[in-house]
Design a protein around this motif. Sequence first.
Motif, short mmCIF file in Angstrom:
data_model
loop_
_atom_site.label_atom_id
_atom_site.label_comp_id
_atom_site.label_asym_id
_atom_site.label_seq_id
_atom_site.Cartn_x
_atom_site.Cartn_y
_atom_site.Cartn_z
N LYS A 58 0.84 -1.19 0.00
CA LYS A 58 0.00 0.00 0.00
C LYS A 58 0.88 1.26 0.00
CE LYS A 58 -3.92 -2.18 2.25
NZ LYS A 58 -4.86 -2.17 3.40
N ILE A 59 0.37 2.30 -0.60
CA ILE A 59 1.14 3.54 -0.76
C ILE A 59 0.55 4.64 0.10
CG2 ILE A 59 2.14 5.07 -2.49
CD1 ILE A 59 1.08 3.11 -4.61
N GLU A 60 1.40 5.41 0.73
CA GLU A 60 0.95 6.55 1.51
C GLU A 60 1.06 7.83 0.65
OE1 GLU A 60 3.18 6.81 5.05
OE2 GLU A 60 2.49 4.87 5.84
N LYS A 61 -0.03 8.59 0.59
CA LYS A 61 -0.11 9.84 -0.17
C LYS A 61 0.40 9.70 -1.61
CE LYS A 61 -0.28 13.38 3.35
NZ LYS A 61 0.24 14.67 3.80
N PRO A 62 -0.20 8.80 -2.40
CA PRO A 62 0.26 8.66 -3.79
C PRO A 62 -0.36 9.72 -4.70
CG PRO A 62 -1.48 7.12 -3.33
CD PRO A 62 -1.26 7.87 -2.06
N LEU A 63 0.06 9.70 -5.94
CA LEU A 63 -0.43 10.65 -6.95
C LEU A 63 -1.84 10.24 -7.36
CD1 LEU A 63 0.38 13.06 -8.78
CD2 LEU A 63 1.05 11.36 -10.49
N GLN A 64 -2.76 11.24 -7.35
CA GLN A 64 -4.14 10.98 -7.74
C GLN A 64 -4.28 10.99 -9.26
OE1 GLN A 64 -6.22 9.58 -5.96
NE2 GLN A 64 -7.52 11.02 -4.85
N LYS A 65 -5.47 10.57 -9.71
CA LYS A 65 -5.76 10.52 -11.14
C LYS A 65 -5.69 11.92 -11.76
CE LYS A 65 -8.91 7.66 -13.77
NZ LYS A 65 -10.19 6.96 -13.77
N HIS A 66 -6.10 12.91 -10.98
CA HIS A 66 -6.12 14.28 -11.50
C HIS A 66 -4.76 14.95 -11.44
CE1 HIS A 66 -6.01 15.40 -7.28
NE2 HIS A 66 -7.15 14.74 -7.06
N THR A 83 -10.83 9.89 -1.28
CA THR A 83 -10.68 8.50 -1.71
C THR A 83 -9.64 8.41 -2.79
OG1 THR A 83 -13.00 8.06 -1.21
CG2 THR A 83 -11.87 6.49 -2.63
N TYR A 84 -8.71 7.49 -2.63
CA TYR A 84 -7.60 7.39 -3.57
C TYR A 84 -8.02 6.66 -4.83
CZ TYR A 84 -3.20 5.92 -5.65
OH TYR A 84 -2.18 5.67 -6.51
N CYS A 85 -7.66 7.21 -5.97
CA CYS A 85 -7.86 6.55 -7.27
C CYS A 85 -6.67 6.94 -8.13
CB CYS A 85 -9.18 6.99 -7.91
SG CYS A 85 -9.51 6.20 -9.50
N GLY A 86 -5.70 6.04 -8.21
CA GLY A 86 -4.46 6.34 -8.92
C GLY A 86 -4.60 6.22 -10.42
N SER A 87 -3.76 6.93 -11.13
CA SER A 87 -3.77 6.90 -12.58
C SER A 87 -3.17 5.60 -13.10
CB SER A 87 -2.97 8.10 -13.12
OG SER A 87 -2.82 7.99 -14.52
N SER A 133 -1.61 0.82 -7.27
CA SER A 133 -0.27 0.32 -6.92
C SER A 133 0.53 0.11 -8.19
CB SER A 133 -0.37 -1.00 -6.15
OG SER A 133 -0.84 -2.02 -7.00
N CYS A 134 1.80 -0.07 -8.01
CA CYS A 134 2.68 -0.36 -9.14
C CYS A 134 2.26 -1.64 -9.84
CB CYS A 134 4.12 -0.46 -8.64
SG CYS A 134 5.34 -0.80 -9.93
N ASP A 148 4.44 6.73 -10.92
CA ASP A 148 4.43 7.27 -9.56
C ASP A 148 4.26 6.18 -8.51
OD1 ASP A 148 4.18 9.68 -7.72
OD2 ASP A 148 2.32 8.59 -7.28
N GLN A 149 3.35 5.22 -8.77
CA GLN A 149 3.12 4.16 -7.80
C GLN A 149 4.39 3.35 -7.57
OE1 GLN A 149 1.09 5.21 -10.07
NE2 GLN A 149 -1.08 4.75 -9.68
N CYS A 150 5.08 3.00 -8.66
CA CYS A 150 6.31 2.22 -8.53
C CYS A 150 7.40 3.03 -7.84
CB CYS A 150 6.80 1.76 -9.91
SG CYS A 150 5.63 0.70 -10.78
N LYS A 151 7.44 4.34 -8.16
CA LYS A 151 8.46 5.18 -7.55
C LYS A 151 8.19 5.36 -6.07
CE LYS A 151 10.83 9.59 -8.32
NZ LYS A 151 10.87 10.81 -9.14
#
Length: 415
Positions: free
Chosen positions: A126-134, A143-147, A161-162, A183-186
């Motif tokens: 799990k990722i803390e404060k990841p990059l959002q879709k926007h 609510t988190y929704c990653g690109s 997640s990556c 971003d998720q992988c980084k």
Amino acid sequence: VGVMNRLRNLDAYPKINEDFYQRTLSGGLITLFSSLLMLILFFSELRLYMHPVTETQLRVDTSRGEKLRINFDVTFPALQCSIISIDTMDISGERHLDVRHDIIKRRLDSHGNVIESKQDGIGHTKIEKPLQKHGGRLEHNETYCGSCFGAEATDDTCCNSCEEVREAYRKKGWALSDPESIDQCKREGYVQKVKDEEGEGCNLHGFLEVNKVAGNFHFVPGQSFHQSGFQFGDLIFFQQGNYNISHKVNRLAFGDFFPGVVNPLDGVQWNQEKQNGVYQYFVKVVPSIYTDVHGHTIQSNQFSVTEHFQKMEAGRMQSPPGVFFYYDLSPIKVIFEEQHVEFLHFLTNVCAIVGGIFTVSGIVDSFIYHGQRAIKKKMEIEIEEGDRRNFLIKRCTSSQNLSDETERKHSIIEI
């Protein structure tokens, strides 16, 4: 008086006057030996009475809706913790990401010493404060929704997640050439972790609670994913060459410990030679119930296991290299129940020991006594016959001498 006489006549143990007793050396030795044997057998029976015995029964397992607890402790001396993941899968091929678990990863140096311990989970990190879709970072209560970086199947698709980004790319048939640009992988720092932990080993221990159906759990390098009924791994970005899946199973148990249980994989070690492959354990789990003498019941399992190493062929790899535990459940349940021997049974056995040895000793003593008497009587008869024969010989000799003397006297008179 008449009643007393009748009772006296019922005495099955008539008494013999002590004046008629005759004690022998052989009888004393037999009494000593039989008494010692009685004591040995008595204490043996007492030990069996004091300690519970375990009764075993076999029944059809009719339980439903139960959970299967898997306790494990596995060490990989040549795989770093950052690239090892553990996943579970049931018989339908679906991954279990929501199972109750408690997994600890411990980084090990080249000598097996613990460097660091940390909590781990099933599947991706799990990722803390990841990059959002926007494009912005995750804000408070958002609510988190990653690109998915162009690989979204629909506008509502999220890649959190990556691993989910890589899987989205694979579904599109795209190659994820640079995970550091994602971003998720980084944020997970996956590639850097692998580089920092080169040359280390890893120990994973904890438990999983899965549905009580056939399935498997496995330890694989990289983040595995499921597609078209097969298990795959995305490994090219993290490490080139072979993965050394040498391992030692320190402990593997399906359920809680109970007296007498034997886990055949405890302490088992396997070392990989050269070629990549999958090491597979095929486990047959037998549900077991153990009840002690106090009525405490332990619901657990026993298991048997076979092993197989499958080499990887270039272009035909359908699952990542790793260690797979395939488990299946037996329809038969084994019930162990501790029981104490009943006191009446103990008393019966003691009486049988005392009475049996006493009777057999009496027979042996009687046989030896009468045998000795017969031999002694025979010897006395032989002695008496010898004495009589000697007496007759002497008498005949005396008569002959007397006859000779009489004839000699008659001869002198005639002269």
